[in-house]
Design a protein around this motif. Structure first.
Motif, mmCIF file in Angstrom:
data_model
loop_
_atom_site.group_PDB
_atom_site.id
_atom_site.type_symbol
_atom_site.label_atom_id
_atom_site.label_comp_id
_atom_site.label_asym_id
_atom_site.label_seq_id
_atom_site.Cartn_x
_atom_site.Cartn_y
_atom_site.Cartn_z
ATOM 1 N N ALA A 25 51.052 53.857 68.090
ATOM 2 C CA ALA A 25 52.327 53.323 68.593
ATOM 3 C C ALA A 25 53.122 54.431 69.277
ATOM 4 O O ALA A 25 53.764 54.222 70.316
ATOM 5 N N GLU A 26 53.041 55.617 68.716
ATOM 6 C CA GLU A 26 53.787 56.745 69.297
ATOM 7 C C GLU A 26 53.210 57.138 70.665
ATOM 8 O O GLU A 26 53.958 57.403 71.613
ATOM 9 N N GLU A 27 51.895 57.122 70.784
ATOM 10 C CA GLU A 27 51.281 57.415 72.090
ATOM 11 C C GLU A 27 51.644 56.331 73.113
ATOM 12 O O GLU A 27 51.924 56.639 74.283
ATOM 13 N N MET A 28 51.651 55.080 72.679
ATOM 14 C CA MET A 28 52.041 53.978 73.578
ATOM 15 C C MET A 28 53.472 54.210 74.094
ATOM 16 O O MET A 28 53.740 54.050 75.289
ATOM 17 N N ASP A 29 54.363 54.613 73.182
ATOM 18 C CA ASP A 29 55.761 54.862 73.584
ATOM 19 C C ASP A 29 55.857 56.032 74.553
ATOM 20 O O ASP A 29 56.632 56.000 75.510
ATOM 21 N N TRP B 233 46.059 51.853 77.483
ATOM 22 C CA TRP B 233 47.497 51.528 77.400
ATOM 23 C C TRP B 233 47.746 50.113 77.931
ATOM 24 O O TRP B 233 48.429 49.311 77.288
ATOM 25 N N HIS B 234 47.164 49.805 79.081
ATOM 26 C CA HIS B 234 47.314 48.452 79.636
ATOM 27 C C HIS B 234 46.804 47.403 78.641
ATOM 28 O O HIS B 234 47.462 46.394 78.402
ATOM 29 N N LEU B 235 45.609 47.633 78.109
ATOM 30 C CA LEU B 235 45.000 46.630 77.224
ATOM 31 C C LEU B 235 45.874 46.405 75.996
ATOM 32 O O LEU B 235 46.082 45.261 75.578
ATOM 33 N N GLN B 236 46.386 47.497 75.426
ATOM 34 C CA GLN B 236 47.214 47.350 74.219
ATOM 35 C C GLN B 236 48.564 46.705 74.530
ATOM 36 O O GLN B 236 49.161 46.081 73.662
ATOM 37 N N LEU B 237 49.041 46.828 75.774
ATOM 38 C CA LEU B 237 50.268 46.114 76.167
ATOM 39 C C LEU B 237 50.012 44.614 76.333
ATOM 40 O O LEU B 237 50.942 43.825 76.396
ATOM 41 N N GLY B 238 48.732 44.249 76.492
ATOM 42 C CA GLY B 238 48.392 42.841 76.719
ATOM 43 C C GLY B 238 48.114 42.530 78.174
ATOM 44 O O GLY B 238 47.918 41.371 78.537
ATOM 45 N N ASN B 239 48.102 43.544 79.033
ATOM 46 C CA ASN B 239 47.817 43.312 80.454
ATOM 47 C C ASN B 239 46.332 43.035 80.674
ATOM 48 O O ASN B 239 45.485 43.652 80.038
ATOM 49 N N VAL B 240 46.059 42.155 81.617
ATOM 50 C CA VAL B 240 44.717 42.070 82.191
ATOM 51 C C VAL B 240 44.665 43.177 83.231
ATOM 52 O O VAL B 240 45.659 43.471 83.904
ATOM 53 N N VAL B 241 43.499 43.821 83.400
ATOM 54 C CA VAL B 241 43.459 45.034 84.203
ATOM 55 C C VAL B 241 42.200 45.034 85.075
ATOM 56 O O VAL B 241 41.148 44.558 84.658
ATOM 57 N N MET C 273 60.671 46.483 74.761
ATOM 58 C CA MET C 273 59.851 45.281 74.560
ATOM 59 C C MET C 273 58.530 45.649 73.896
ATOM 60 O O MET C 273 57.889 46.615 74.305
ATOM 61 N N GLY C 274 58.130 44.910 72.895
ATOM 62 C CA GLY C 274 56.855 45.167 72.217
ATOM 63 C C GLY C 274 55.702 44.639 73.040
ATOM 64 O O GLY C 274 55.908 44.081 74.110
ATOM 65 N N PRO C 275 54.487 44.812 72.539
ATOM 66 C CA PRO C 275 53.346 44.308 73.290
ATOM 67 C C PRO C 275 53.399 42.789 73.436
ATOM 68 O O PRO C 275 53.886 42.087 72.558
ATOM 69 N N THR C 276 52.923 42.292 74.579
ATOM 70 C CA THR C 276 52.869 40.855 74.802
ATOM 71 C C THR C 276 51.849 40.260 73.843
ATOM 72 O O THR C 276 50.706 40.700 73.832
ATOM 73 N N PRO C 277 52.237 39.285 73.026
ATOM 74 C CA PRO C 277 51.242 38.722 72.122
ATOM 75 C C PRO C 277 50.187 37.952 72.918
ATOM 76 O O PRO C 277 50.531 37.205 73.834
ATOM 77 N N LEU C 278 48.959 38.167 72.618
ATOM 78 C CA LEU C 278 47.898 37.457 73.306
ATOM 79 C C LEU C 278 47.534 36.235 72.492
ATOM 80 O O LEU C 278 47.543 36.269 71.277
ATOM 81 N N ALA C 279 47.221 35.164 73.212
ATOM 82 C CA ALA C 279 46.845 33.939 72.524
ATOM 83 C C ALA C 279 45.581 34.184 71.697
ATOM 84 O O ALA C 279 45.385 33.580 70.671
#
Ligand code: NAD
Length: 290
Positions: A267-271, A236-244, A1-7
Motif C-alpha cells: 500500500a505504501e509503494e502504491m501511495d 501499479w495500474h493492475l492494483q488500481l483496477g485499470n485495464v492496461v 481514492m482507493g483502488p477501484t473495486p473490480l467485479a
C-alpha cells in the motif's frame, strides 16, 4: 481514492503466462492486460502480434487510425488460437462519427480484421466540436444488439462528455480508455468512470517509454522486487483496477510486460507511485481534438 473495486478477479494461465481477467458491466470478461499496436506499421503488426500471442497476451488493442487492422487480423488468423479465447478491440476514427458513418466504419474495420465480430468497439475521441458522439453511440448500440461487437465503449471521454452520453443513451459504455500513467494519474476521471460503472483502461500506460521509465523512485521500488520499472508501473495500474495495454515491438519487452502477475506492491509503494503525478498530458486534450 482507493483502488477501484473490480467485479471479478480471476487468474488463469495463457500458455505459460499468468493473466488476470476482469468482468465488464455487460457481463463479458476481458484480460486485464493486453497488447497495444499504435505506431506499429501494418507490415510489422503481424510479427509483433504473433510474438505477443506466443507470450500469452490474448487481448489486442488496435484502431482504424493505426492502419494495422489487416496485419493484426493476419496474426490472429494464423495463430491457431480459438476465436473465443481472443479479445479484439478496435476504434472508430474522428472522421467516421455520426450514425450512418459509424455503421460503415464498423463494417470496414471488421473486414480489414477478417473477423465476424469484435469483442470491443470504441469511439476513439468524443470530438465535442463535431457534437456527433451521441448519434455515433446509437450506431454502436445497434452494432452491439446485432452481436457484431460483443461490448461497446469509449475512449478519451471527459467528465462532461461521459455524463451526457450516459444521460442521453440506453447502453452504458463498458470502459473508458484514457491517457493514464504515474505522471498523469487521472484521479478525477477514474472516479467519474467508476461512478458510472465503467472500468478505466490506461493508454500510454508506460508514459510512451519516456522519462517515466528512468524515474528514481520507480527504479528503487523495482530493485526491491527484482522487477523492471516497466513492470512496476504495469503492476501499479493492475492494483488500481485499470485495464492496461502496453506496446512494444521488442520481443524481450513484450514478454517482460506480461510478467507482472507474480509480485505485489505494498500500500505504501502504491501511495508513493500515486504521488508522482504531475498533472500533465503527453497526448492531445480531448476537448480540442477532432
Ligand atoms: P506505452 O506507454 O505503452 O509505451 C510504449 C513504448 O514504451 C514503446 O514504444 C517502447 O519505447 C517503450 N517500452 C515498452 N515496453 C518497455 C519495457 N519493458 N522497457 C522499456 N521500454 C519499454 O505507449 P503507447 O503505445 O502510446 O500506448 C499503448 C497503447 O495504448 C497503444 O499502442 C494503443 O493501443 C493505445 N493508445 C490509445 C490511444 C487512444 O487515444 N485511445 C492513444 C495512445 C495509445
Amino acid at each position: 481514492m482507493g483502488p477501484t473495486p473490480l467485479a471479478h478477479h480471476r487468474i488463469r494461465h495463457h500458455g505459460k503466462a499468468l493473466m488476470q481477467h476482469v468482468t465488464l458491466n455487460d457481463g463479458h470478461t476481458m484480460p486485464q492486460l493486453g497488447f497495444g499496436v499504435w505506431q506499429v506499421p501494418d507490415d510489422e503488426a503481424q510479427a509483433a502480434v504473433t510474438t505477443a500471442l506466443e507470450a500469452g497476451y490474448r487481448s489486442i488493442d488496435t484502431a482504424k487510425l493505426y492502419q494495422n487492422e489487416r496485419g493484426t487480423g493476419r496474426a490472429l488468423a494464423s495463430s491457431g488460437i480459438d476465436r473465443e479465447e481472443l479479445f479484439v478491440t478496435t476504434k472508430l476514427w474522428n472522421d467516421e462519427q455520426g450514425y450512418d458513418n459509424a455503421l460503415k466504419a464498423f463494417d470496414a474495420s471488421l473486414d480489414r480484421l477478417g473477423l465476424d465480430y469484435v469483442d470491443l468497439y470504441l469511439i476513439h475521441w468524443p470530438a465535442p466540436k463535431q457534437d456527433a458522439y451521441v448519434d455515433t453511440w446509437k450506431a454502436l448500440e445497434r452494432i452491439r444488439s446485432e452481436g457484431r461487437a460483443r461490448s461497446i465503449g469509449v475512449s478519451n471521454f471527459t467528465v462532461q462528455t461521459l455524463d451526457r452520453l450516459v444521460a442521453e443513451t440506453d447502453v452504458v459504455p463498458v470502459l473508458n480508455q484514457i491517457e493514464l500513467h504515474p505522471y498523469f494519474s487521472q484521479e478525477t476521471m477514474r472516479a467519474a468512470n467508476a461512478r458510472h460503472g465503467l472500468l478505466t483502461e490506461a493508454w500510454s500506460p508506460l508514459g510512451q517509454g519516456g522519462e517515466l521509465l528512468g524515474d528514481p523512485e520507480l527504479t528503487a521500488i523495482g530493485e526491491r522486487h527484482g522487477k523492471s520499472v516497466a513492470q512496476v508501473v504495469l503492476r501499479w495500474h493492475l492494483q488500481l483496477g485499470n485495464v492496461v495495454i502496453p506496446k512494444s515491438v521488442t520481443p524481450s519487452r513484450i514478454r517482460e510486460n506480461i510478467d507482472v502477475f507474480d509480485f505485489e506492491l505494498s500500500a505504501e509503494e502504491m501511495d508513493r507511485i500515486g504521488a508522482l503525478d504531475r498533472g500533465g498530458r503527453i497526448g492531445p486534450d480531448p476537448d480540442e481534438l477532432g
